[in-house]
Each structure stands twice: as structure tokens, then as C-alpha cells.
Motif scaffolding. Sequence first.
Motif, PDB file in Angstrom:
ATOM      1  N   VAL A 174      -5.816  23.397 -11.215  1.00 12.35           N
ATOM      2  CA  VAL A 174      -5.663  22.774 -12.528  1.00 12.35           C
ATOM      3  C   VAL A 174      -4.366  23.272 -13.145  1.00 12.35           C
ATOM      4  CG1 VAL A 174      -6.669  22.455 -14.827  1.00 12.35           C
ATOM      5  CG2 VAL A 174      -8.169  22.736 -12.848  1.00 12.35           C
ATOM      6  N   ALA A 175      -3.574  22.368 -13.674  1.00  9.09           N
ATOM      7  CA  ALA A 175      -2.339  22.747 -14.366  1.00  9.09           C
ATOM      8  C   ALA A 175      -2.614  22.896 -15.854  1.00  9.09           C
ATOM      9  CB  ALA A 175      -1.244  21.706 -14.149  1.00  9.09           C
ATOM     10  N   GLY A 176      -2.091  23.960 -16.454  1.00 11.74           N
ATOM     11  CA  GLY A 176      -2.166  24.104 -17.900  1.00 11.74           C
ATOM     12  C   GLY A 176      -1.124  23.211 -18.554  1.00 11.74           C
ATOM     13  N   VAL A 177      -1.513  22.538 -19.629  1.00  9.56           N
ATOM     14  CA  VAL A 177      -0.597  21.648 -20.355  1.00  9.56           C
ATOM     15  C   VAL A 177      -0.357  22.249 -21.727  1.00  9.56           C
ATOM     16  CG1 VAL A 177      -0.242  19.331 -21.280  1.00  9.56           C
ATOM     17  CG2 VAL A 177      -1.435  19.634 -19.099  1.00  9.56           C
ATOM     18  N   VAL A 234      10.786  19.941 -12.052  1.00 12.90           N
ATOM     19  CA  VAL A 234       9.341  19.756 -12.037  1.00 12.90           C
ATOM     20  C   VAL A 234       8.787  20.457 -13.264  1.00 12.90           C
ATOM     21  CG1 VAL A 234       7.187  20.239 -10.816  1.00 12.90           C
ATOM     22  CG2 VAL A 234       9.224  19.569  -9.528  1.00 12.90           C
ATOM     23  N   LEU A 235       7.992  19.757 -14.050  1.00  9.19           N
ATOM     24  CA  LEU A 235       7.490  20.284 -15.308  1.00  9.19           C
ATOM     25  C   LEU A 235       6.319  21.252 -15.095  1.00  9.19           C
ATOM     26  CD1 LEU A 235       7.551  17.024 -17.460  1.00  9.19           C
ATOM     27  CD2 LEU A 235       9.232  18.886 -17.452  1.00  9.19           C
ATOM     28  N   GLY A 236       5.909  21.896 -16.182  1.00  7.74           N
ATOM     29  CA  GLY A 236       4.751  22.778 -16.167  1.00  7.74           C
ATOM     30  C   GLY A 236       5.107  24.222 -15.895  1.00  7.74           C
ATOM     31  N   ALA A 237       4.322  25.142 -16.487  1.00 13.05           N
ATOM     32  CA  ALA A 237       4.575  26.567 -16.290  1.00 13.05           C
ATOM     33  C   ALA A 237       3.295  27.391 -16.143  1.00 13.05           C
ATOM     34  CB  ALA A 237       5.393  27.118 -17.467  1.00 13.05           C
ATOM     35  N   ALA A 292      -6.479  34.490   1.554  1.00 19.09           N
ATOM     36  CA  ALA A 292      -6.637  33.039   1.526  1.00 19.09           C
ATOM     37  C   ALA A 292      -7.976  32.683   0.892  1.00 19.09           C
ATOM     38  CB  ALA A 292      -6.542  32.476   2.942  1.00 19.09           C
ATOM     39  N   GLY A 293      -7.939  31.714  -0.003  1.00 19.98           N
ATOM     40  CA  GLY A 293      -9.144  31.278  -0.695  1.00 19.98           C
ATOM     41  C   GLY A 293      -9.345  31.899  -2.058  1.00 19.98           C
ATOM     42  N   ASP A 294      -8.625  32.990  -2.361  1.00 19.77           N
ATOM     43  CA  ASP A 294      -8.751  33.610  -3.689  1.00 19.77           C
ATOM     44  C   ASP A 294      -8.341  32.636  -4.779  1.00 19.77           C
ATOM     45  OD1 ASP A 294      -9.633  35.996  -2.677  1.00 19.77           O
ATOM     46  OD2 ASP A 294      -7.731  37.070  -2.926  1.00 19.77           O
ATOM     47  N   ARG A 295      -9.090  32.651  -5.874  1.00 20.14           N
ATOM     48  CA  ARG A 295      -8.689  31.876  -7.052  1.00 20.14           C
ATOM     49  C   ARG A 295      -7.764  32.732  -7.906  1.00 20.14           C
ATOM     50  NH1 ARG A 295     -12.701  29.400 -10.829  1.00 20.14           N
ATOM     51  NH2 ARG A 295     -13.595  31.487 -10.867  1.00 20.14           N
ATOM     52  N   VAL A 296      -6.635  32.170  -8.293  1.00 15.47           N
ATOM     53  CA  VAL A 296      -5.645  32.907  -9.071  1.00 15.47           C
ATOM     54  C   VAL A 296      -5.140  32.041 -10.212  1.00 15.47           C
ATOM     55  CG1 VAL A 296      -4.887  34.406  -7.179  1.00 15.47           C
ATOM     56  CG2 VAL A 296      -3.812  32.162  -7.471  1.00 15.47           C
ATOM     57  N   ALA A 297      -4.578  32.702 -11.229  1.00 14.24           N
ATOM     58  CA  ALA A 297      -4.009  31.999 -12.377  1.00 14.24           C
ATOM     59  C   ALA A 297      -2.680  32.629 -12.738  1.00 14.24           C
ATOM     60  CB  ALA A 297      -4.959  32.041 -13.569  1.00 14.24           C
ATOM     61  N   TRP A 298      -1.850  31.886 -13.466  1.00 15.28           N
ATOM     62  CA  TRP A 298      -0.532  32.361 -13.883  1.00 15.28           C
ATOM     63  C   TRP A 298      -0.157  31.665 -15.185  1.00 15.28           C
ATOM     64  CZ3 TRP A 298      -1.723  29.144  -9.927  1.00 15.28           C
ATOM     65  CH2 TRP A 298      -1.248  27.843  -9.985  1.00 15.28           C
ATOM     66  N   PHE A 299       0.805  32.259 -15.913  1.00 13.78           N
ATOM     67  CA  PHE A 299       1.172  31.674 -17.204  1.00 13.78           C
ATOM     68  C   PHE A 299       2.653  31.343 -17.317  1.00 13.78           C
ATOM     69  CE2 PHE A 299       2.230  36.066 -17.967  1.00 13.78           C
ATOM     70  CZ  PHE A 299       3.306  36.017 -18.832  1.00 13.78           C
ATOM     71  N   CYS A 300       3.463  31.720 -16.368  1.00 14.36           N
ATOM     72  CA  CYS A 300       4.897  31.442 -16.517  1.00 14.36           C
ATOM     73  C   CYS A 300       5.549  31.265 -15.152  1.00 14.36           C
ATOM     74  CB  CYS A 300       5.583  32.543 -17.312  1.00 14.36           C
ATOM     75  SG  CYS A 300       7.308  32.159 -17.737  1.00 14.36           S
ATOM     76  N   HIS A 301       5.315  30.111 -14.546  1.00 15.96           N
ATOM     77  CA  HIS A 301       5.993  29.772 -13.293  1.00 15.96           C
ATOM     78  C   HIS A 301       6.493  28.339 -13.414  1.00 15.96           C
ATOM     79  CE1 HIS A 301       7.127  30.016  -9.098  1.00 15.96           C
ATOM     80  NE2 HIS A 301       6.611  28.808  -8.948  1.00 15.96           N
ATOM     81  N   PRO A 302       7.774  28.148 -13.750  1.00 20.49           N
ATOM     82  CA  PRO A 302       8.309  26.795 -13.905  1.00 20.49           C
ATOM     83  C   PRO A 302       8.065  25.947 -12.668  1.00 20.49           C
ATOM     84  CG  PRO A 302       9.877  28.414 -14.710  1.00 20.49           C
ATOM     85  CD  PRO A 302       8.781  29.189 -14.030  1.00 20.49           C
ATOM     86  N   GLY A 303       7.627  24.711 -12.923  1.00 15.37           N
ATOM     87  CA  GLY A 303       7.345  23.802 -11.821  1.00 15.37           C
ATOM     88  C   GLY A 303       5.886  23.743 -11.438  1.00 15.37           C
ATOM     89  N   SER A 304       4.987  24.048 -12.390  1.00 15.20           N
ATOM     90  CA  SER A 304       3.564  24.158 -12.069  1.00 15.20           C
ATOM     91  C   SER A 304       2.839  22.822 -12.009  1.00 15.20           C
ATOM     92  CB  SER A 304       2.870  25.074 -13.080  1.00 15.20           C
ATOM     93  OG  SER A 304       3.269  26.424 -12.885  1.00 15.20           O
ATOM     94  N   TYR A 305       3.492  21.729 -12.368  1.00 13.20           N
ATOM     95  CA  TYR A 305       2.881  20.409 -12.169  1.00 13.20           C
ATOM     96  C   TYR A 305       3.140  19.972 -10.724  1.00 13.20           C
ATOM     97  CZ  TYR A 305       2.610  19.704 -17.317  1.00 13.20           C
ATOM     98  OH  TYR A 305       2.349  19.805 -18.662  1.00 13.20           O
ATOM     99  N   ALA A 365      -9.632  28.892 -16.759  1.00 14.31           N
ATOM    100  CA  ALA A 365      -8.632  29.799 -16.197  1.00 14.31           C
ATOM    101  C   ALA A 365      -7.226  29.247 -16.376  1.00 14.31           C
ATOM    102  CB  ALA A 365      -8.923  30.040 -14.716  1.00 14.31           C
ATOM    103  N   ALA A 366      -7.074  27.933 -16.196  1.00 15.78           N
ATOM    104  CA  ALA A 366      -5.752  27.324 -16.321  1.00 15.78           C
ATOM    105  C   ALA A 366      -5.270  27.285 -17.759  1.00 15.78           C
ATOM    106  CB  ALA A 366      -5.777  25.903 -15.756  1.00 15.78           C
ATOM    107  N   ALA A 367      -6.201  27.166 -18.698  1.00 15.74           N
ATOM    108  CA  ALA A 367      -5.826  26.976 -20.099  1.00 15.74           C
ATOM    109  C   ALA A 367      -5.676  28.265 -20.883  1.00 15.74           C
ATOM    110  CB  ALA A 367      -6.859  26.076 -20.791  1.00 15.74           C
ATOM    111  N   VAL A 368      -6.301  29.357 -20.416  1.00 16.50           N
ATOM    112  CA  VAL A 368      -6.415  30.539 -21.269  1.00 16.50           C
ATOM    113  C   VAL A 368      -5.259  31.515 -21.122  1.00 16.50           C
ATOM    114  CG1 VAL A 368      -7.659  32.073 -19.665  1.00 16.50           C
ATOM    115  CG2 VAL A 368      -8.148  32.163 -22.134  1.00 16.50           C
TER     116      VAL A 368
END
Length: 260
Positions: free
Chosen positions: A36-39, A59-62, A80-93, A116-119
Amino acid sequence: MHAVQIKEHGGPEVMRWTELPDPTPGPGEVLVRLGVAGVNYMDTGARAQGGPGWAAPAVLGAEGMGYVTTLGAGVGGLAAGDRVAWFCHPGSYAELLAIPADSLVKVPHGIVDETAAAVMLQGIAASHLSTEAYPVKPGHTAVVHAAAGGVGLLLTQMIKARGGKVIGLVSLDAAQAVARELLRHWQAQLTAGIRDMQDIGEIAPGLDADREAAALLAGVQGGVMILMTTGGMEHLEAALDQGIAHLRGAPAASPSAAPA
């Protein structure tokens, strides 16, 4: 893979679902399949005006969350398979991303993908305001601007968890409903009907339209009254002009506030 790319700046019509080469993770990087991409509002600025790091084509999104597929050389602590999140990586869309491992946070069990994507970005902003910009303590009162927004909802919960009192400012009827649902849970107080922080001067005793707001603000005795906003300097300056954002009681007597 495909990604949401712009080749020029402008309105939503400049966004294109574009096929691009799959990224390859380098040393210290992780290949992640987007879940999921955060908007965020900042994405609209990157699309419309650009800015540092957002020159077209781009590419938009961060912000977002996804699933680890491949580890680059030297990466440990992930699989492999781990769920991860991030808040500042340009090009996340994008469907696939090569992200530095130290930019990733493992998503705990029980946190759904969308949360996770939004918070991440809004949560960091709320945490910074309540623990670093101004560490809230029991007895403090915080005026939270845009209390029904993403940052505002999280910030309200963090302030209450730290023992503070919240006066939430909202503008739209729909926003009042959202904020009241949360604030009722936390037994916080909501100031309704404030169109914008620029109109904060209307909050004064004797004005029928804002009698509730005036009573809330007049009822704060002792402790600390602080403004917490991500809305920019215009909101902070308007509040300072009206004496909303300041310290009450010892030891400080000069204006103080916690801008984003």
C-alpha cells in the motif's frame, strides 16, 4: 514493473501508469514489493510544482508499506516475506522499490497494511510535536489545530496518553464528527465551528458564535497552554497574536509554541 510517473508538472492528468525496469537492490538495500502506498499532501506539491528531488520525469510518492522479496549485500535482520514500512523514499508509487534497509521498519502483527502505510509520516510528526518540540506532561493543555486530520487524530491520542488535556480545533461539520468520535473516547474537549486559525480572534468572551470556544479557553487555569499545528507560520502567528499559544504560570512568561 509499473509506477505512477510524471513527465511534466501539472494537475492529476499528468500522472501516468508507466512501465519501467525492475530495480535491483544494491549493497545495504532491500527489494520491496509494494503493498500500500501512503498518499500525502506533499505528493500534490511534488506533482504540481516539483522541488528538490522531484524534477520531472519522476515517480511520485514517498511513503508506504510492502513485502521484502530480496536482500542486497550486507543486509541483516530482515527476511523474504517480512512486512515493512517507510516514510521517506521518493518514488513509492511503484510496484517494486529498492530501499535502504535502515529506512525500513518492521510492521508488527496486528497492524493492517493500510494503517502501516498511512501512519509513518503523520505518526512521526505527531510524536515529534508531543515528545520533542514540546514534551507534554500531566497538567499541560494543548490546542491542536486540525484535530480531525491525520496528524491531529494521532497527536490527540499521544497528548492524552502523556496525561495532557486537548482542545481540538476543526472546521468542517464532517471533521467535527470524526474528531468528536475520537475525543469522546479520550474524554477530551472539542472546539467546534472554527473556520480557520486566521479567525482565531473570534474566540473571545461575549461573542455568541464562539461562546463554547471562549469558555474552553477561559477555563484553562495554570499549567501550560500550547498550540500544536502542522499548518505553517500563519496559524502560529495568528494564535500568538491572540495569546492562545503561550506559557501560563511559572517559570516562563514569554510566548512559546510548538510549530511543526
